[in-house]
Design a protein around this motif. Structure first.
Motif, PDB file in Angstrom:
ATOM      1  N   GLY A  59       0.800  -1.220   0.000  1.00 18.97           N
ATOM      2  CA  GLY A  59       0.000   0.000   0.000  1.00 18.97           C
ATOM      3  C   GLY A  59       0.834   1.272   0.000  1.00 18.97           C
ATOM      4  O   GLY A  59       0.393   2.298   0.504  1.00 18.97           O
ATOM      5  N   LEU A  60       2.027   1.191  -0.575  1.00 15.23           N
ATOM      6  CA  LEU A  60       2.935   2.336  -0.574  1.00 15.23           C
ATOM      7  C   LEU A  60       3.074   2.927  -1.967  1.00 15.23           C
ATOM      8  O   LEU A  60       3.151   2.197  -2.958  1.00 15.23           O
ATOM      9  CB  LEU A  60       4.325   1.918  -0.096  1.00 15.23           C
ATOM     10  CG  LEU A  60       4.430   1.407   1.337  1.00 15.23           C
ATOM     11  CD1 LEU A  60       5.799   0.786   1.569  1.00 15.23           C
ATOM     12  CD2 LEU A  60       4.177   2.535   2.320  1.00 15.23           C
ATOM     13  N   THR A  61       3.135   4.240  -2.030  1.00 15.20           N
ATOM     14  CA  THR A  61       3.476   4.908  -3.277  1.00 15.20           C
ATOM     15  C   THR A  61       4.993   4.885  -3.424  1.00 15.20           C
ATOM     16  O   THR A  61       5.718   4.595  -2.466  1.00 15.20           O
ATOM     17  CB  THR A  61       3.004   6.371  -3.286  1.00 15.20           C
ATOM     18  OG1 THR A  61       3.729   7.086  -2.268  1.00 15.20           O
ATOM     19  CG2 THR A  61       1.497   6.482  -3.039  1.00 15.20           C
ATOM     20  N   GLN A  62       5.460   5.224  -4.593  1.00 17.32           N
ATOM     21  CA  GLN A  62       6.906   5.309  -4.792  1.00 17.32           C
ATOM     22  C   GLN A  62       7.501   6.362  -3.856  1.00 17.32           C
ATOM     23  O   GLN A  62       8.575   6.154  -3.292  1.00 17.32           O
ATOM     24  CB  GLN A  62       7.234   5.630  -6.248  1.00 17.32           C
ATOM     25  CG  GLN A  62       6.947   4.467  -7.175  1.00 17.32           C
ATOM     26  CD  GLN A  62       7.265   4.774  -8.621  1.00 17.32           C
ATOM     27  OE1 GLN A  62       7.202   5.912  -9.066  1.00 17.32           O
ATOM     28  NE2 GLN A  62       7.595   3.740  -9.382  1.00 17.32           N
ATOM     29  N   GLN A  63       6.799   7.476  -3.676  1.00 16.39           N
ATOM     30  CA  GLN A  63       7.300   8.533  -2.789  1.00 16.39           C
ATOM     31  C   GLN A  63       7.375   8.055  -1.344  1.00 16.39           C
ATOM     32  O   GLN A  63       8.357   8.304  -0.647  1.00 16.39           O
ATOM     33  CB  GLN A  63       6.406   9.775  -2.880  1.00 16.39           C
ATOM     34  CG  GLN A  63       6.869  10.928  -2.000  1.00 16.39           C
ATOM     35  CD  GLN A  63       8.203  11.486  -2.450  1.00 16.39           C
ATOM     36  OE1 GLN A  63       8.308  11.995  -3.546  1.00 16.39           O
ATOM     37  NE2 GLN A  63       9.237  11.393  -1.618  1.00 16.39           N
ATOM     38  N   GLN A  64       6.343   7.357  -0.876  1.00 15.75           N
ATOM     39  CA  GLN A  64       6.337   6.864   0.499  1.00 15.75           C
ATOM     40  C   GLN A  64       7.476   5.873   0.745  1.00 15.75           C
ATOM     41  O   GLN A  64       8.128   5.921   1.782  1.00 15.75           O
ATOM     42  CB  GLN A  64       4.992   6.205   0.815  1.00 15.75           C
ATOM     43  CG  GLN A  64       3.848   7.187   0.927  1.00 15.75           C
ATOM     44  CD  GLN A  64       2.497   6.507   0.958  1.00 15.75           C
ATOM     45  OE1 GLN A  64       2.280   5.465   0.320  1.00 15.75           O
ATOM     46  NE2 GLN A  64       1.568   7.083   1.702  1.00 15.75           N
ATOM     47  N   LEU A  65       7.722   4.997  -0.219  1.00 15.36           N
ATOM     48  CA  LEU A  65       8.797   4.031  -0.058  1.00 15.36           C
ATOM     49  C   LEU A  65      10.156   4.726  -0.107  1.00 15.36           C
ATOM     50  O   LEU A  65      11.039   4.421   0.692  1.00 15.36           O
ATOM     51  CB  LEU A  65       8.710   2.935  -1.113  1.00 15.36           C
ATOM     52  CG  LEU A  65       9.712   1.800  -0.974  1.00 15.36           C
ATOM     53  CD1 LEU A  65       9.723   1.207   0.431  1.00 15.36           C
ATOM     54  CD2 LEU A  65       9.446   0.724  -2.001  1.00 15.36           C
ATOM     55  N   ALA A  66      10.302   5.673  -1.006  1.00 11.38           N
ATOM     56  CA  ALA A  66      11.554   6.438  -1.072  1.00 11.38           C
ATOM     57  C   ALA A  66      11.819   7.138   0.256  1.00 11.38           C
ATOM     58  O   ALA A  66      12.954   7.145   0.750  1.00 11.38           O
ATOM     59  CB  ALA A  66      11.488   7.448  -2.216  1.00 11.38           C
ATOM     60  N   ASP A  67      10.780   7.706   0.843  1.00 13.45           N
ATOM     61  CA  ASP A  67      10.931   8.375   2.147  1.00 13.45           C
ATOM     62  C   ASP A  67      11.396   7.383   3.210  1.00 13.45           C
ATOM     63  O   ASP A  67      12.274   7.696   4.020  1.00 13.45           O
ATOM     64  CB  ASP A  67       9.619   9.029   2.581  1.00 13.45           C
ATOM     65  CG  ASP A  67       9.241  10.244   1.735  1.00 13.45           C
ATOM     66  OD1 ASP A  67      10.103  10.764   0.985  1.00 13.45           O
ATOM     67  OD2 ASP A  67       8.073  10.657   1.821  1.00 13.45           O
ATOM     68  N   LYS A  68      10.817   6.184   3.220  1.00 18.12           N
ATOM     69  CA  LYS A  68      11.217   5.159   4.194  1.00 18.12           C
ATOM     70  C   LYS A  68      12.679   4.757   4.008  1.00 18.12           C
ATOM     71  O   LYS A  68      13.365   4.423   4.974  1.00 18.12           O
ATOM     72  CB  LYS A  68      10.336   3.906   4.063  1.00 18.12           C
ATOM     73  CG  LYS A  68       8.950   4.037   4.638  1.00 18.12           C
ATOM     74  CD  LYS A  68       8.220   2.709   4.492  1.00 18.12           C
ATOM     75  CE  LYS A  68       6.850   2.750   5.116  1.00 18.12           C
ATOM     76  NZ  LYS A  68       6.873   2.804   6.566  1.00 18.12           N
TER      77      LYS A  68
END
Length: 65
Positions: free
Chosen positions: A13-22
Protein backbone atom coordinates in the motif's frame (compact mmCIF):
# COMPACT_ATOMS: atom_id res chain seq x y z
CA UNK A 1 11.28 -3.13 -14.91
CA UNK A 2 11.43 -4.96 -11.62
CA UNK A 3 7.90 -6.39 -11.42
CA UNK A 4 8.41 -8.19 -8.09
CA UNK A 5 9.61 -5.00 -6.43
CA UNK A 6 6.69 -3.02 -7.84
CA UNK A 7 4.20 -5.69 -6.76
CA UNK A 8 5.65 -5.83 -3.23
CA UNK A 9 5.42 -2.04 -2.94
CA UNK A 10 1.84 -1.96 -4.20
CA UNK A 11 0.77 -4.84 -1.95
CA UNK A 12 2.23 -2.92 1.00
CA UNK A 13 0.00 0.00 0.00
CA UNK A 14 2.93 2.34 -0.57
CA UNK A 15 3.48 4.91 -3.28
CA UNK A 16 6.91 5.31 -4.79
CA UNK A 17 7.30 8.53 -2.79
CA UNK A 18 6.34 6.86 0.50
CA UNK A 19 8.80 4.03 -0.06
CA UNK A 20 11.55 6.44 -1.07
CA UNK A 21 10.93 8.38 2.15
CA UNK A 22 11.22 5.16 4.19
CA UNK A 23 14.50 4.36 2.44
CA UNK A 24 15.88 7.87 2.78
CA UNK A 25 16.31 8.38 -0.96
CA UNK A 26 14.66 10.60 -3.55
CA UNK A 27 11.50 9.45 -5.27
CA UNK A 28 13.25 9.92 -8.62
CA UNK A 29 16.09 7.61 -7.62
CA UNK A 30 13.60 5.01 -6.37
CA UNK A 31 11.72 5.18 -9.69
CA UNK A 32 14.99 4.37 -11.50
CA UNK A 33 15.56 1.38 -9.20
CA UNK A 34 12.04 0.05 -9.76
CA UNK A 35 12.41 0.63 -13.50
CA UNK A 36 15.63 -1.38 -13.48
CA UNK A 37 17.83 1.43 -14.79
CA UNK A 38 19.70 1.85 -11.47
CA UNK A 39 20.92 -0.82 -9.08
CA UNK A 40 21.02 0.76 -5.64
CA UNK A 41 23.47 -0.28 -2.95
CA UNK A 42 23.53 -3.31 -0.67
CA UNK A 43 22.05 -1.40 2.28
CA UNK A 44 19.06 -0.36 0.19
CA UNK A 45 18.35 -3.94 -0.92
CA UNK A 46 18.78 -5.18 2.65
CA UNK A 47 16.22 -2.59 3.78
CA UNK A 48 13.77 -3.62 1.04
CA UNK A 49 14.21 -7.29 1.95
CA UNK A 50 13.50 -6.52 5.61
CA UNK A 51 10.54 -4.29 4.79
CA UNK A 52 8.77 -6.70 2.46
CA UNK A 53 10.00 -10.05 3.83
CA UNK A 54 11.02 -11.09 0.31
CA UNK A 55 14.56 -12.12 -0.58
CA UNK A 56 16.34 -9.34 -2.41
CA UNK A 57 17.30 -11.72 -5.23
CA UNK A 58 13.59 -11.93 -6.06
CA UNK A 59 13.04 -8.19 -5.67
CA UNK A 60 16.01 -7.43 -7.96
CA UNK A 61 14.75 -9.55 -10.88
CA UNK A 62 14.31 -7.56 -14.05
CA UNK A 63 11.62 -8.58 -16.51
CA UNK A 64 12.86 -9.42 -20.01
CA UNK A 65 10.34 -7.11 -21.70
Amino acid sequence: MRPNLKKARQEAGLTQQQLADKLGISERYYRFIEAGTRDGDFALWDALEDLFGIHQRILREISPH
